[in-house]
Write a protein that holds these residues in place. Structure first.
Motif, PDB file in Angstrom:
ATOM      1  N   SER B 233      13.660 -19.133   4.662  1.00 22.30           N
ATOM      2  CA  SER B 233      12.736 -19.550   3.511  1.00 22.30           C
ATOM      3  C   SER B 233      11.306 -18.989   4.072  1.00 22.30           C
ATOM      4  O   SER B 233      11.104 -18.731   5.228  1.00 22.30           O
ATOM      5  CB  SER B 233      12.586 -20.954   3.850  1.00 22.30           C
ATOM      6  N   LEU B 234      10.421 -18.477   3.003  1.00 23.56           N
ATOM      7  CA  LEU B 234       9.138 -18.079   3.357  1.00 23.56           C
ATOM      8  C   LEU B 234       8.446 -18.426   2.323  1.00 23.56           C
ATOM      9  O   LEU B 234       8.761 -18.559   1.056  1.00 23.56           O
ATOM     10  CB  LEU B 234       9.242 -16.426   3.272  1.00 23.56           C
ATOM     11  N   PRO B 235       6.835 -18.644   2.443  1.00 24.21           N
ATOM     12  CA  PRO B 235       6.019 -19.008   1.535  1.00 24.21           C
ATOM     13  C   PRO B 235       6.019 -17.661   0.589  1.00 24.21           C
ATOM     14  O   PRO B 235       6.492 -16.438   1.198  1.00 24.21           O
ATOM     15  CB  PRO B 235       4.656 -18.539   2.169  1.00 24.21           C
ATOM     16  N   ASN B 267      13.754 -19.243  -1.218  1.00 19.75           N
ATOM     17  CA  ASN B 267      14.670 -18.879  -0.339  1.00 19.75           C
ATOM     18  C   ASN B 267      15.586 -17.642  -0.464  1.00 19.75           C
ATOM     19  O   ASN B 267      15.759 -17.374  -1.585  1.00 19.75           O
ATOM     20  CB  ASN B 267      15.859 -20.132  -0.499  1.00 19.75           C
ATOM     21  N   ARG B 297       5.677 -19.172   9.378  1.00 14.18           N
ATOM     22  CA  ARG B 297       6.145 -20.777   9.422  1.00 14.18           C
ATOM     23  C   ARG B 297       7.213 -20.910   8.522  1.00 14.18           C
ATOM     24  O   ARG B 297       7.554 -21.723   7.786  1.00 14.18           O
ATOM     25  CB  ARG B 297       4.964 -21.647   8.942  1.00 14.18           C
ATOM     26  N   GLY B 298       8.015 -19.711   8.495  1.00 11.71           N
ATOM     27  CA  GLY B 298       9.215 -19.898   7.442  1.00 11.71           C
ATOM     28  C   GLY B 298      10.505 -20.530   8.207  1.00 11.71           C
ATOM     29  O   GLY B 298      10.293 -20.863   9.280  1.00 11.71           O
ATOM     30  N   SER B 299      11.767 -20.506   7.561  1.00 15.11           N
ATOM     31  CA  SER B 299      12.813 -21.111   8.368  1.00 15.11           C
ATOM     32  C   SER B 299      13.769 -19.894   8.527  1.00 15.11           C
ATOM     33  O   SER B 299      14.159 -19.148   7.433  1.00 15.11           O
ATOM     34  CB  SER B 299      13.437 -22.120   7.407  1.00 15.11           C
ATOM     35  N   ILE B 300      14.314 -20.106   9.655  1.00 10.25           N
ATOM     36  CA  ILE B 300      15.250 -18.728  10.153  1.00 10.25           C
ATOM     37  C   ILE B 300      16.766 -19.265   9.458  1.00 10.25           C
ATOM     38  O   ILE B 300      17.656 -18.441   9.264  1.00 10.25           O
ATOM     39  CB  ILE B 300      15.640 -18.740  11.263  1.00 10.25           C
ATOM     40  N   SER B 301      16.965 -20.399   8.823  1.00  6.62           N
ATOM     41  CA  SER B 301      18.061 -20.730   8.262  1.00  6.62           C
ATOM     42  C   SER B 301      17.780 -21.688   6.881  1.00  6.62           C
ATOM     43  O   SER B 301      17.642 -22.972   7.300  1.00  6.62           O
ATOM     44  CB  SER B 301      19.106 -21.309   9.052  1.00  6.62           C
ATOM     45  N   ALA B 302      17.778 -21.093   5.736  1.00  9.47           N
ATOM     46  CA  ALA B 302      16.991 -22.156   4.667  1.00  9.47           C
ATOM     47  C   ALA B 302      18.311 -22.981   4.303  1.00  9.47           C
ATOM     48  O   ALA B 302      18.194 -24.018   4.182  1.00  9.47           O
ATOM     49  CB  ALA B 302      16.535 -21.294   3.592  1.00  9.47           C
ATOM     50  N   ILE B 314      16.766 -21.663  17.304  1.00  9.87           N
ATOM     51  CA  ILE B 314      16.186 -22.876  16.519  1.00  9.87           C
ATOM     52  C   ILE B 314      14.565 -23.035  16.893  1.00  9.87           C
ATOM     53  O   ILE B 314      14.037 -23.348  15.932  1.00  9.87           O
ATOM     54  CB  ILE B 314      16.900 -24.257  16.964  1.00  9.87           C
ATOM     55  N   SER B 317      11.949 -21.998  14.269  1.00  5.36           N
ATOM     56  CA  SER B 317      11.691 -22.773  12.952  1.00  5.36           C
ATOM     57  C   SER B 317      11.300 -24.135  13.722  1.00  5.36           C
ATOM     58  O   SER B 317      10.917 -24.791  12.628  1.00  5.36           O
ATOM     59  CB  SER B 317      12.660 -22.685  11.985  1.00  5.36           C
ATOM     60  N   LYS B 318      11.630 -24.657  14.708  1.00  8.15           N
ATOM     61  CA  LYS B 318      11.355 -26.308  15.231  1.00  8.15           C
ATOM     62  C   LYS B 318      10.643 -26.046  16.577  1.00  8.15           C
ATOM     63  O   LYS B 318      10.917 -25.207  17.494  1.00  8.15           O
ATOM     64  CB  LYS B 318      12.522 -26.951  15.239  1.00  8.15           C
TER      65      LYS B 318
END
Lengths: 348, 348
Positions: B233-235, B267, B297-302, B314, B317-318
């Protein structure tokens, strides 16, 4: 205030996916901490779906950063969810990222007179079917509620007297389409007799007038004297029976016993008034109403939370295994019990 | 299977608010355990919003009953949320109650050719504005993706060649209104040049044909040999730059590097293929891509979760504070660590 936030995002053509009677005084941090519901949950869903991220300060001073603004993120447990509805007992929410839908260009509001509660359920079903994606609110009130808000606050109902009333709001992107859908829906409801009287408000000023009948109900009940307020979720099949049973049980010992609320979300506001507080009346209501709600697997607090007064009633809506886990989670976040003590969780 | 469930609720005029490429083989318990996203999250929201209740069996054999079917219930912490996306590490989900929206009467699908990724973002914005409440899916694929699915699976694209393609689906309650909205939207996009070519599929068989171009993409990539799959996930502002950077970085060492996915939900599926597995290529991708994603500040697993392979990433992203709380929560539910071990959480 939530209203100020909504005005701000409105400049970008968006809206806050939450609309509360208290929008002029409540704040978004509190809305998230209490998982506030409101008038348009039917359309925009709960805060568990629309809050994308948050920051919270924990009991030990840790600033917990879960403040992503991503719609999708499956990296580990979604711990931000625990803060939504925790009423400040797990941490203090200091920042929130919330998904804001496109602000509708066209809003219409219908006030309908419906002869029976069975009819209310049927009209709601037909509204989902015919208004579909533009349905944004489906509220109901009984005639005792209407009597209270018109009598106690000197407001006027535009409809002839009826056992039940419904407010059905549509929000969409195309005025012409929306009006056509709503008109078609109303025509068919009036012609088959499901609805006996109705009015449509398109002008914002007229809509505000109609909404007042619903939004100022809580205020009008206080004019009677003391108000015993209940906020329960029930399956629609038994939804209004709660009011009928309670009215029979209380008889002439009360000024009134009314039912209104978010019928589209299965959320009933059952309120009782007396001239002054009466322990006898209270004993007739509790725990009877909670037991009745539990029998149908309802919730004894749909949107208002448990707070201090209802925490020991949690067992009516949650299993002991679930409550045990809640205690363990509280222990993880706040081992000293310093955050909003004596709230939400029952004594062990 | 989720597809069987959808067919079943379809008999009552409802739908499962989740549509996955894998609907023919996945099960709803697994969907909830992995917080599956899919093609229509844009419209129907995530499972955190639509799952009303669940039952789970805990590590010690306790049957945890959180199986209410209420839309609103604020009695204590919403612990069912923890199971959504926990990948079986906190308990085994054995029952689920899910809110099913009204099944749309009218579905339309447009396949559009868009010259630039900036154009893709603009078309998405205009779709939200003009299609509003009937927009049910907004997917994109780059021309390398289209080349792969047409070339490797011998499918045919109905459009002339373009840098990007979008699939825009509408679902609504009124065929005439929906077609008018979609036609008006397409006309304006074609006339202002944001879209250079387009086709609308109204017949279900034609729609299935068009959806194949998107849904069989993952399958087509495997024909190249080995596929390195990423789901981030990315802006939107930096969304496609991930593909451009990766393509530059990998150069001719790979068969292809493609980007496609749920642009309406931010995504991206970024996939790379080689004839056979190459550690050299893998070292060029990881951790570079995760670091790049973390920078924005994306997610490495959407939507695919962390599982075994990504659990030690983890931290991209966290925050450490969030990971510490996850470990404590795992300890509450499964102190012996017997449920799906070595998954989701990193080694301490």
């Amino acid at each position: 205030m939530s209203e100020a936030l909504d005005n701000e995002v409105g400049k970008a053509g968006l809206m806050v996916p939450l609309d509360l009677g208290a929008k002029g005084s409540c704040h978004i941090g509190g809305n998230v901490a209490t998982n506030a519901g409101g008038l348009r949950l039917l359309r925009y869903g709960s805060l568990h779906g629309s809050v994308l991220g948050l920051e919270a300060v924990l009991a030990d001073g840790t600033v917990l950063d879960c403040l992503t603004a991503l719609k999708k993120d499956n990296t580990g447990y979604d711990i931000k969810q625990l803060f939504i509805g925790s009423e400040g007992t797990l941490g203090i929410i200091t920042k929130v990222a919330i998904a804001c839908p496109t602000r509708p260009k066209s809003i219409n509001l219908a006030l309908l007179a419906v002869p029976s509660f069975e009819g209310v359920i049927n009209v709601f079903g037909k509204a989902k079917e015919n208004l579909g994606e533009i349905l944004s609110s489906c509220e109901f009130m009984d005639n005792q509620s209407m009597d209270c808000v018109t009598g106690n606050l000197n407001l006027r109902s535009p409809l002839s007297s009826s056992s039940f009333y419904m407010l059905i709001e549509t929000s969409g992107s195309n005025t012409e389409h929306d009006e056509e859908k709503l008109q078609h829906f109303l025509d068919s409801m009036l012609s088959n007799g499901m609805v006996t009287d109705g009015t449509v408000a398109s002008a914002p000023s007229k809509q505000r007038e109609v909404w007042q009948l619903r939004e100022r109900l809580a205020e009008s009940l206080l004019v009677d004297g003391y108000c015993y307020k209940y906020d329960i979720s029930l399956p629609l099949a038994v939804f209004y029976q709660a009011v009928i049973h309670m009215r029979e049980r209380l008889g002439s010992s009360v000024v009134r016993c009314v039912g209104y609320g978010h019928v589209g979300d299965g959320n009933l506001h059952l309120n009782v008034t007396t001239k002054q507080y009466s322990q006898e009346v209270m004993d007739l209501i509790e725990p009877f109403l909670y037991e009745w709600t539990a029998k149908y697997r309802g919730s004894i607090s749909a949107e208002h939370g448990l707070g201090f007064k209802k925490r020991n009633y949690i067992g009516f809506s949650k299993s002991q295994a679930a409550v045990n886990i809640m205690h363990s989670i509280k222990q993880v976040f706040d081992p000293q019990g310093i955050l909003n003590p004596y709230k939400v969780l029952p004594d062990k």
